[in-house]
Each structure stands twice: as C-alpha cells, then as structure tokens.
Design an enzyme around this catalytic site. Structure first.
Site, mmCIF file in Angstrom:
data_model
loop_
_atom_site.group_PDB
_atom_site.id
_atom_site.type_symbol
_atom_site.label_atom_id
_atom_site.label_comp_id
_atom_site.label_asym_id
_atom_site.label_seq_id
_atom_site.Cartn_x
_atom_site.Cartn_y
_atom_site.Cartn_z
ATOM 1 N N LYS A 83 52.903 -27.516 15.151
ATOM 2 C CA LYS A 83 53.519 -27.406 16.477
ATOM 3 C C LYS A 83 54.571 -28.494 16.648
ATOM 4 O O LYS A 83 54.313 -29.670 16.370
ATOM 5 C CB LYS A 83 52.463 -27.501 17.576
ATOM 6 N N HIS A 140 46.592 -29.302 19.105
ATOM 7 C CA HIS A 140 47.154 -28.120 18.451
ATOM 8 C C HIS A 140 47.285 -28.369 16.952
ATOM 9 O O HIS A 140 47.135 -29.493 16.479
ATOM 10 C CB HIS A 140 48.526 -27.773 19.034
#
Length: 268
Positions: free
Chosen positions: A160, A156
């Site tokens: 995040k 990600h």
C-alpha cells in the site's frame, strides 16, 4: 442489466471487481475492462485474467474507446489515473464508482465539480462493515465527548502506497465532525522523541505496513479507568469489491451528484 466497466482490471482489486460483477446473478454484467495502454495483457479476455474462464470481454488499453459500452465505471486505481478517467466519463455522461484513495484536498474539489455533471459514488471504503463502523463512531464520539483520548490505528499490506489509509482518515473526519473539531487542525500523525503530554483535543494516527494484511482499523476512545474500541478487520478484498458493485447498481436512475456508501446503505 446494468452494464459495468472495470478500470485497472488486470490488478488484484480489478480481478476481484470482475468476479463480483459476475456474481450478481444477471443484475449486472461486465461489458468493458480497461488497464494501462502499455500493458502486455491488452487484448486478453478479462474473465480469464480473473480466473473465471472466458467471458468474451477483451482487456482494452484505452477507456475512451469503450465509453459507449458501459453505464458505470468502477475505478480503484491512482489519483492521477482516476482524474483522467473522470474527465472521460464526464464527456460521455457515464456514472462512476470511485474507490481510489490518496486524493489531495484540491483533487477532491475537482471530483466534486465533476459530480455536477454525472452521478458519482466516492468512498474510502466500500465494505458494509466499515460503513456501519462509521455510524457507530459518530455515536461514540458524541456520547463520550471530550472526556476521552482518541487514537486511530490501521494496518495494511506492505504494497500500500498511501498512509494513513483513506479509511482511517475518513474515520478521523467522522469523529472530528461529531466533536465539532477540524481534523486538519487536531490530527497527529505518528509520534517520536520528546512529544510532551498528550493534548486532549488531538486525534492520533498510527500506521502499520506489513505482509499481506488486507485492512485492519481500530478507533480507541480511552478514558480514565475504561476504554472503548471499535474495530473492523477485512480478510478478503471481495468485501470491498461486492460493496463497489452494490454501489454501481444503486446508482441506476440517480441524479447527478456526489454520493458515498452511507447513501448507498441508507445510513444517512
């Protein structure tokens, strides 16, 4: 028309959700948008914030003040914020779609308790493709059984804040359940140093955080001489936003209870 509210409306995902609501062709409409009470954007038009032009919905800093203006709330925020929003919706008897990740086991119990009073769709990932992958993972785990090593790799963007991702954990849960294992007992999160030989029953997790990756997930089933990989790659947050709006529309007329995207898509 299904009246939808978005919380966290000034954030990246919030803006995508607003756009997705406005793309439903009249099946749904954005009737409330909420963000932090200390946001300097409170009072701004939600459509303009999302780059869609003026839609006549001002950004509010207080969910309690707009509870009469919507039928279902879509919440992709933070566990601490979502839990407060759940109580507001519970009091007002408003349905919820929750895409927040990072809940503890105890917090998930609170969510399930609230679902006795209101209908809630709670999912780690609202992508249709990811939820199809969950179905495929269940089948793969049952067919391949205990003859393979299982690893889950996810990537990600650098912003995040939780790891592994909620989607990766959900994938692990599906695989573990299919094999009759308890994920909490068999999960291995990262490896370092002299780890020794790999235990067959474990399910490994590896996490990457870099750049602007929207979300990549691969589950690897590795045997002697061959391996099976089930991969999903998201290139736009609109994938998740459209799925969340689909869930909000699906909730209309549903009884109180805790649902997920497998229910919404008829995969269960």
């Amino acid at each position: 028309m299904r009246r939808i509210a978005v919380v966290g409306a000034a954030g990246r995902m919030g803006k995508n959700l607003i756009e997705a609501v406005q793309q439903t062709g009249g099946a749904a409409g954005l009737t409330a948008a909420v963000d932090r009470p200390d946001s300097t954007l409170v009072g701004a038009d939600a459509g303009e914030l999302a780059g869609l032009g003026r839609i006549g919905v001002p950004l509010s800093g207080d969910l309690g003040k707009v509870c009469e203006e919507f039928d279902v709330l879509i919440d992709f925020t933070h566990p601490s914020v979502t839990l407060k929003n759940i109580e507001q919706c519970r009091k007002a008897r408003r349905a919820m779609v929750i895409g927040t990740t990072g809940f503890s086991a105890d917090e998930k119990l609170l969510l399930a308790e609230a679902a006795k009073d209101i209908p809630i769709v709670f999912a780690a990932n609202f992508s249709v493709g990811v939820n199809l992958c969950l179905k495929l993972l269940d089948t793969a785990a049952r067919v391949l059984g205990d003859e393979v090593d299982i690893e889950i790799i996810e990537a990600h963007h650098r912003h995040k804040v939780d790891a592994p991702s909620g989607t990766a954990l959900r994938m692990g849960e599906v695989v573990a359940q299919a094999l009759g294992r308890d994920l909490q007992e068999v999960a291995v999160y990262g490896r370092e140093g002299q780890t020794g030989a790999r235990a067959r029953e474990t399910i490994g997790f590896a996490t990457v955080r870099a750049g602007d990756v929207v979300g990549d997930h691969t589950v690897l089933f590795a045997a002697e001489g061959e391996r099976v990989e089930i991969t999903h790659k998201a290139s736009s947050r609109m994938t998740f936003a459209r799925g969340a709006v689909r869930a909000a529309l699906w909730l209309e007329g549903k009884e109180n209870g805790l649902y997920d995207m497998q229910d919404v898509l008829g995969l269960r």
